[in-house]
Design a protein around this motif. Structure first.
Motif, short mmCIF file in Angstrom:
data_model
loop_
_atom_site.label_atom_id
_atom_site.label_comp_id
_atom_site.label_asym_id
_atom_site.label_seq_id
_atom_site.Cartn_x
_atom_site.Cartn_y
_atom_site.Cartn_z
N UNK A 179 9.44 -0.31 11.07
CA UNK A 179 9.23 1.12 10.82
C UNK A 179 8.68 1.37 9.43
N UNK A 180 9.22 0.67 8.43
CA UNK A 180 8.80 0.92 7.04
C UNK A 180 7.32 0.71 6.81
N UNK A 181 6.70 -0.17 7.62
CA UNK A 181 5.27 -0.41 7.49
C UNK A 181 4.44 0.78 7.94
N UNK A 182 5.06 1.66 8.73
CA UNK A 182 4.33 2.78 9.31
C UNK A 182 4.71 4.13 8.71
N UNK A 183 5.47 4.10 7.62
CA UNK A 183 5.91 5.35 7.00
C UNK A 183 5.02 5.75 5.83
N UNK A 184 4.87 7.05 5.64
CA UNK A 184 4.25 7.54 4.42
C UNK A 184 5.17 7.18 3.26
N UNK A 185 4.58 6.99 2.09
CA UNK A 185 5.33 6.52 0.93
C UNK A 185 6.55 7.39 0.63
N UNK A 186 6.40 8.71 0.80
CA UNK A 186 7.49 9.62 0.45
C UNK A 186 8.68 9.52 1.41
N UNK A 187 8.51 8.84 2.53
CA UNK A 187 9.58 8.75 3.52
C UNK A 187 10.26 7.38 3.57
N UNK A 188 9.75 6.41 2.82
CA UNK A 188 10.22 5.03 2.95
C UNK A 188 11.70 4.85 2.62
N UNK A 189 12.24 5.64 1.72
CA UNK A 189 13.65 5.49 1.33
C UNK A 189 14.55 6.55 1.96
N UNK A 190 14.01 7.26 2.93
CA UNK A 190 14.79 8.34 3.56
C UNK A 190 15.58 7.81 4.75
N UNK A 191 16.62 7.06 4.44
CA UNK A 191 17.48 6.51 5.49
C UNK A 191 18.93 6.48 5.03
N UNK A 192 19.83 6.56 6.00
CA UNK A 192 21.26 6.37 5.76
C UNK A 192 21.79 5.49 6.88
N UNK A 193 22.94 4.88 6.65
CA UNK A 193 23.58 4.05 7.68
C UNK A 193 24.86 4.73 8.14
N UNK A 194 25.04 4.78 9.45
CA UNK A 194 26.29 5.26 10.04
C UNK A 194 27.08 4.05 10.52
N UNK A 195 28.19 3.80 9.86
CA UNK A 195 28.99 2.63 10.14
C UNK A 195 29.65 2.72 11.52
N UNK A 196 29.58 1.62 12.28
CA UNK A 196 30.27 1.55 13.56
C UNK A 196 31.76 1.35 13.28
#
Length: 275
Positions: A179-196
């Motif tokens: 996914x990161x290869x296909x993101x605009x630069x401004x969106x590359x760090x826009x992630x969070x993890x939801x722990x199982x």
């Protein structure tokens, strides 16, 4: 930042936990931003109504919207005209594109504050998430995005579990489809993890979100002390002991997982700066 935020949870892949993310992450976030007033939760799905599992939740009022309705565009315009904070929980598969197209055709896509795309760790999850992202970016390039890496096993090593998002951190395989290869630069760090975590499962049993359980003001230890002193039935003691475990687990999850995710959403909506 407005209190009446409008956040949509969208992925063309079914079974990635859209409703779980809606009820466990986005509704609590919007509830906090809405001065702890119930927000509006709209579920766009003609086949499932997962939000019903949270029947005791007081964070939102829930309404199911028929995607098959020929008046979907008009329905969206009516929804967005309301002066309220809202979560739009969009079903997967064919439902996804139907709602995305209706959002675009009605012009309401321009009034979304954030798009949340949940993904699991499978290859197809990455492909579908990238497709959903590219379609939405094609309609409106300055949309804000958050990717939720759902059911994470260990937040400290999410890069190894979610290679479909980050690419191969070991340097062994090609990253063509990450996914990161296909993101605009401004969106590359826009992630969070939801722990199982077990607390996600048990919260559904109580009909509440983890956030709500974490905020319960209950002293189970005192109850246990009384029961043990009075030599109460073993089953009753086990029940209160379990409730104490649930309360502590919820508080830890709220502190370690939810609040950092809230901070990330704040940063995205404030142009990369925390409030």
């Amino acid at each position: 930042m407005s209190n009446n935020l409008k956040i949509a949870i969208i992925s063309s892949k079914g079974g990635v936990g859209k409703s779980t993310i809606s009820m466990q992450l986005i509704n609590p976030y919007l509830f906090e931003k809405n001065t702890q007033q119930a927000i509006a939760h709209y579920e766009f799905d003609d086949e499932n109504s997962d939000s019903l599992s949270f029947g005791a939740s007081q964070l939102s009022t829930r309404k199911q919207i028929s995607v098959a309705s020929p008046l979907l565009r008009e329905e969206l315009a009516t929804i967005f005209s309301k002066d309220e904070a809202m979560c739009l929980d969009v079903g997967g598969n064919k439902t996804t594109m139907t709602v995305i197209e209706a959002l675009n055709d009605s012009g309401m896509i321009n009034f979304l504050d954030l798009i949340v795309i949940p993904i699991l760790d499978g290859e197809q999850d990455g492909i579908n998430a990238s497709y959903t992202y590219s379609v939405l970016k094609g309609y409106k390039q300055n949309l804000q995005f958050l990717f939720v890496l759902n059911r994470a096993k260990d937040i400290n090593y999410i890069e190894y579990q979610f290679e479909n998002y980050f690419g191969d951190v070991r340097g062994i395989f090609k990253d063509t489809y990450s996914i990161s290869k296909n993101l605009f630069e401004e969106d590359k760090n826009n992630y969070v993890a939801m722990l199982d975590d077990d607390i996600i499962k048990y919260s559904r049993r109580f009909g509440l979100s983890v956030y709500e359980i974490a905020k319960l003001d209950k002293d189970f230890i005192s109850e246990l002390e009384n029961l043990i002193t009075e030599r109460s039935a073993e089953q009753e003691i086990k029940l209160i002991s379990f409730k104490n475990y649930i309360a502590n687990s919820a508080k830890k999850y709220e502190q370690d997982v939810l609040q950092p995710a809230f901070n990330k959403i704040d940063a995205i909506l404030n142009g990369g700066k925390n409030e």
